[in-house]
Structure formats: C-alpha cells, structure tokens
Write a protein that holds these residues in place. Sequence first.
Motif, PDB file in Angstrom:
ATOM      1  N   ALA A   1       0.833  -1.202   0.000  1.00 55.06           N
ATOM      2  CA  ALA A   1       0.000   0.000   0.000  1.00 55.06           C
ATOM      3  C   ALA A   1       0.868   1.253   0.000  1.00 55.06           C
ATOM      4  O   ALA A   1       0.584   2.220  -0.705  1.00 55.06           O
ATOM      5  CB  ALA A   1      -0.930  -0.005   1.211  1.00 55.06           C
ATOM      6  N   LYS A   2       1.945   1.222   0.793  1.00 52.17           N
ATOM      7  CA  LYS A   2       2.871   2.366   0.840  1.00 52.17           C
ATOM      8  C   LYS A   2       3.551   2.568  -0.507  1.00 52.17           C
ATOM      9  O   LYS A   2       3.676   3.690  -0.995  1.00 52.17           O
ATOM     10  CB  LYS A   2       3.926   2.142   1.917  1.00 52.17           C
ATOM     11  N   ALA A   3       4.015   1.466  -1.087  1.00 51.46           N
ATOM     12  CA  ALA A   3       4.669   1.552  -2.395  1.00 51.46           C
ATOM     13  C   ALA A   3       3.722   2.179  -3.409  1.00 51.46           C
ATOM     14  O   ALA A   3       4.099   3.064  -4.179  1.00 51.46           O
ATOM     15  CB  ALA A   3       5.111   0.166  -2.857  1.00 51.46           C
ATOM     16  N   PHE A   4       2.458   1.775  -3.361  1.00 45.41           N
ATOM     17  CA  PHE A   4       1.503   2.297  -4.330  1.00 45.41           C
ATOM     18  C   PHE A   4       1.135   3.757  -4.073  1.00 45.41           C
ATOM     19  O   PHE A   4       0.773   4.482  -4.992  1.00 45.41           O
ATOM     20  CB  PHE A   4       0.253   1.417  -4.406  1.00 45.41           C
ATOM     21  N   ALA A   5       1.280   4.195  -2.794  1.00 44.34           N
ATOM     22  CA  ALA A   5       1.078   5.619  -2.513  1.00 44.34           C
ATOM     23  C   ALA A   5       2.128   6.445  -3.256  1.00 44.34           C
ATOM     24  O   ALA A   5       1.840   7.525  -3.770  1.00 44.34           O
ATOM     25  CB  ALA A   5       1.150   5.878  -1.012  1.00 44.34           C
ATOM     26  N   GLY A   6       3.353   5.912  -3.321  1.00 41.66           N
ATOM     27  CA  GLY A   6       4.401   6.570  -4.104  1.00 41.66           C
ATOM     28  C   GLY A   6       4.117   6.493  -5.588  1.00 41.66           C
ATOM     29  O   GLY A   6       4.278   7.469  -6.327  1.00 41.66           O
ATOM     30  N   ILE A   7       3.668   5.325  -6.018  1.00 42.72           N
ATOM     31  CA  ILE A   7       3.397   5.107  -7.444  1.00 42.72           C
ATOM     32  C   ILE A   7       2.315   6.066  -7.950  1.00 42.72           C
ATOM     33  O   ILE A   7       2.397   6.574  -9.058  1.00 42.72           O
ATOM     34  CB  ILE A   7       2.998   3.632  -7.693  1.00 42.72           C
ATOM     35  N   ARG A   8       1.318   6.332  -7.100  1.00 42.88           N
ATOM     36  CA  ARG A   8       0.257   7.263  -7.529  1.00 42.88           C
ATOM     37  C   ARG A   8       0.842   8.603  -7.954  1.00 42.88           C
ATOM     38  O   ARG A   8       0.404   9.209  -8.923  1.00 42.88           O
ATOM     39  CB  ARG A   8      -0.721   7.525  -6.376  1.00 42.88           C
ATOM     40  N   ILE A   9       1.834   9.063  -7.202  1.00 43.32           N
ATOM     41  CA  ILE A   9       2.456  10.348  -7.554  1.00 43.32           C
ATOM     42  C   ILE A   9       3.200  10.217  -8.884  1.00 43.32           C
ATOM     43  O   ILE A   9       3.094  11.085  -9.750  1.00 43.32           O
ATOM     44  CB  ILE A   9       3.407  10.814  -6.432  1.00 43.32           C
ATOM     45  N   ALA A  10       3.925   9.097  -9.045  1.00 45.52           N
ATOM     46  CA  ALA A  10       4.663   8.882 -10.289  1.00 45.52           C
ATOM     47  C   ALA A  10       3.717   8.892 -11.486  1.00 45.52           C
ATOM     48  O   ALA A  10       4.036   9.459 -12.541  1.00 45.52           O
ATOM     49  CB  ALA A  10       5.427   7.566 -10.229  1.00 45.52           C
ATOM     50  N   VAL A  11       2.539   8.297 -11.338  1.00 46.13           N
ATOM     51  CA  VAL A  11       1.575   8.263 -12.435  1.00 46.13           C
ATOM     52  C   VAL A  11       1.140   9.683 -12.810  1.00 46.13           C
ATOM     53  O   VAL A  11       1.061  10.028 -13.989  1.00 46.13           O
ATOM     54  CB  VAL A  11       0.352   7.371 -12.073  1.00 46.13           C
ATOM     55  N   GLY A  12       0.914  10.522 -11.783  1.00 44.93           N
ATOM     56  CA  GLY A  12       0.577  11.918 -12.036  1.00 44.93           C
ATOM     57  C   GLY A  12       1.670  12.603 -12.852  1.00 44.93           C
ATOM     58  O   GLY A  12       1.403  13.313 -13.815  1.00 44.93           O
ATOM     59  N   ILE A  13       2.923  12.354 -12.454  1.00 41.86           N
ATOM     60  CA  ILE A  13       4.074  12.963 -13.164  1.00 41.86           C
ATOM     61  C   ILE A  13       4.144  12.449 -14.605  1.00 41.86           C
ATOM     62  O   ILE A  13       4.405  13.215 -15.537  1.00 41.86           O
ATOM     63  CB  ILE A  13       5.388  12.641 -12.424  1.00 41.86           C
ATOM     64  N   LEU A  14       3.916  11.156 -14.802  1.00 43.49           N
ATOM     65  CA  LEU A  14       3.956  10.584 -16.151  1.00 43.49           C
ATOM     66  C   LEU A  14       2.902  11.232 -17.045  1.00 43.49           C
ATOM     67  O   LEU A  14       3.153  11.508 -18.219  1.00 43.49           O
ATOM     68  CB  LEU A  14       3.740   9.069 -16.105  1.00 43.49           C
ATOM     69  N   ILE A  15       1.720  11.476 -16.473  1.00 45.76           N
ATOM     70  CA  ILE A  15       0.659  12.113 -17.257  1.00 45.76           C
ATOM     71  C   ILE A  15       1.060  13.553 -17.618  1.00 45.76           C
ATOM     72  O   ILE A  15       0.900  13.987 -18.762  1.00 45.76           O
ATOM     73  CB  ILE A  15      -0.678  12.091 -16.484  1.00 45.76           C
ATOM     74  N   LEU A  16       1.636  14.255 -16.636  1.00 48.66           N
ATOM     75  CA  LEU A  16       2.115  15.613 -16.918  1.00 48.66           C
ATOM     76  C   LEU A  16       3.169  15.589 -18.015  1.00 48.66           C
ATOM     77  O   LEU A  16       3.194  16.456 -18.897  1.00 48.66           O
ATOM     78  CB  LEU A  16       2.720  16.242 -15.661  1.00 48.66           C
ATOM     79  N   ASN A  17       4.038  14.591 -17.965  1.00 48.55           N
ATOM     80  CA  ASN A  17       5.095  14.477 -18.968  1.00 48.55           C
ATOM     81  C   ASN A  17       4.505  14.251 -20.367  1.00 48.55           C
ATOM     82  O   ASN A  17       4.978  14.820 -21.342  1.00 48.55           O
ATOM     83  CB  ASN A  17       6.030  13.328 -18.592  1.00 48.55           C
ATOM     84  N   ALA A  18       3.451  13.416 -20.430  1.00 48.51           N
ATOM     85  CA  ALA A  18       2.790  13.185 -21.718  1.00 48.51           C
ATOM     86  C   ALA A  18       2.243  14.502 -22.259  1.00 48.51           C
ATOM     87  O   ALA A  18       2.403  14.823 -23.443  1.00 48.51           O
ATOM     88  CB  ALA A  18       1.672  12.155 -21.566  1.00 48.51           C
TER      89      ALA A  18
END
Lengths: 185, 192
Positions: free
Chosen positions: B109-126
């Motif tokens: 769950a903690k790892a995925f809390a970090g991943i959620r932020i990464a997904v936001g960044i990936l979308i911004l990058n797109a």
Amino acid sequence: MIYLELLIGFLKVGCFSFGGAYAAIPLIRDVVLSYGWLSDETISYMIAVGESTPGSIMVNMATYVGSSQAGFLGAVVATTAVVLPAFIIILLLMVVLKTAMNNKYFQAVLSGLKPCIIGIILATGIYMIITRVINPDLRFNIDVKALIVTAILALLMFGSEKIIKKQISPISLIVISAVLGVVLL
Amino acid sequence: MPIILDLFLNFVKIGFFTFGGGYAMISLIEDVCVSKKKWITHEEMMNVTVIAESTPGPIAINCATFVGYKQAGIIGAIIATFGIVVPSFIVIFLVSIFLENFLEIAIVAKAFAGIRIAVGILILNAAYKMIKKMKKQPLAVGILICACVAMLLINIFSFNVSSIMLMLSAGVFSLVLFTIKNTVNNKGGKPL
C-alpha cells in the motif's frame, strides 16, 4: 445490465481516445468513475500496473475493469469494446475512405480536438498530484512527505533529459516511486 | 508457414514484449513488420502512425489492423489485432484476480502511494511532450487553456460533465469557425 454498460462505456473510450495511452487516461477515469466501477486510487494503481505489464495501457485498463466487474466474460466484452473502434476505423480508411484524412473539414475538427485533449491531459495530471499533496481531510493542509516525493520524482522525470541526455523510462520512475513510497510515506 | 499463423505468432510476440504501451510498441512493430518480415514498407509504417495519431483507439491496435489487412484482408486484420491483444489480456486477467488481496499488504500500500504520484508525473510528462510538438497558434493555445481550466473545475467540484463533452465542443467550435472563415473567403471578404 453490466455487460451492456461495459460495452457502451469502453466503446466510448475507444471512440474518443485520440493520441495514445496517456491521452486516454482522463477519458477512462471519467467513464470508470461515472459508472462507479473503480475508485480514483485503484485507477492510478492500474495505470502503474499497465505500465509494468505488457501491452497497451488502454487495453490493460479495459481488461482489468471488465474482469473486476463481471469476471472473464466482462473482461472479454470490455477489451473487445475498447479495441473495436480503432479496428473498424483503420479498415474503413483502407477500404473506402482513403481521402478522408485529407478532407479539410475533418482536419478542421482535429485542429480543435487536439489542443482540447492536451488541455484535458494537463488538467488530469495536475489534479492527480494536487489530490495527493493536499490532504483531503483538512482544508489546504499540505502533506509535506508527499510534496517531497513529488519534487524528487518531477526532478527525475524532467531533469534526466538535461543531465544524461535521455529521459528516464516510465518503468524506472514507477520503481523509484515505489521505493520512495515505502521509505518516506 | 501459412501467412495467417505467421501474423498471429508475430503479433503475439509484439504484444508480449512491449511494456509501457503505444509508442514502445510501434518501434517493435516497425522492427518486425518492416525490417524482418517486410510486410509493409517504412513509408507505410510512417503513414499508419500518423493516421493512428489522428484516429481514436490504441495506436498499436491501429498498426496491427493495418498490417494484418495488407497481408491477408479482413481475416488477417482480425488475426493480427487479436494476436496483439491476447498477451496483455491474459496477464491483466490474472492480475485482476490477485490485485485486491495484494493491495491489503501494508508495505505494498505504501509503495503504491508513491506510485500514484509517479503516475501523475507521467501524465504531466505526456502533456508536456504534446505541448512541445503542438503548433502554437493562438486559437489552439486558447482551446488548450480553456479545456485545462474546465477539466480542473470539473474534477475539483465533481461537476457531472464528461470530458467527451469538452472534446465534442472543441471539435464543433473549430469546425464552425473553419466553415465561417471558408465562406467569408469565398465571398471575397477579408480572411480572418
């Protein structure tokens, strides 16, 4: 009926998702949330899973939502629905509408559609980060740890191009973010 | 080997070995279909990528359908499209059975809390990449900003407006504007 809902929901995604996987994410979120199939959190987990498993993210999302809502048959229906518009459009273009792409009215529609999609993607990215960094329980209470993780990840993503001349891959970013999550959050 | 089987096996391979979706797939499709198998030419590949970008749906699906159709008609199109989807379908179907239990583990769950932020960044990058590529005419920039603000408001205040509505309005708006401009020009008026 759930199968019909899945079919219509993912046909919508398939019909309106121009410009690749990340362009489709806002639309998928929209459809999935409006039917109440998954929570916003699970959607971002699935995007991460989609990045780290083979295949196109859009198709992955459809399979997952279908399966979680209505088992194997649901997965088949949702996956078929998301693929069908792209399949039919290419066939039509090759068989009858070879000149449609050069049609100036079609191009006019596209020239409005494209910036709109970029705006929607931008908004979705901003919103996803804001909701992580600002604690939803207390008004305007900033989650400092989440803010630090966001800053590190943003620096890696947008800084890597300048330093090592190559952008960090999405999968590496996800792995790093998972480690940061375990350590900091 | 019959062409149908050849198509199927190669697209299964492409479907299985491409992580991270669309653009990663295109480079592998190019490698297999243009360089190795010579099913289509490089120019055709470029054309279909451009078409795929301006038509809806996953880009890899557009390419698979195109190559399949060129090689073996409708049946080929179906087989190639089916082939490219099957691997991810199987993987995700298995994931969907186990994911819920998996997420209940605290560390995950903690790892995925970090991943959620990464997904936001990936979308911004797109979005960032698309903005860089875009022709920055005033009208396009205006639509972009309006769409971004509208979508943020829709999200924050949970308005019941779909992003499809935004896209349709932008498409219709642009079409109307173009038609007006066209008519004015034809009547000999000043171009807008």
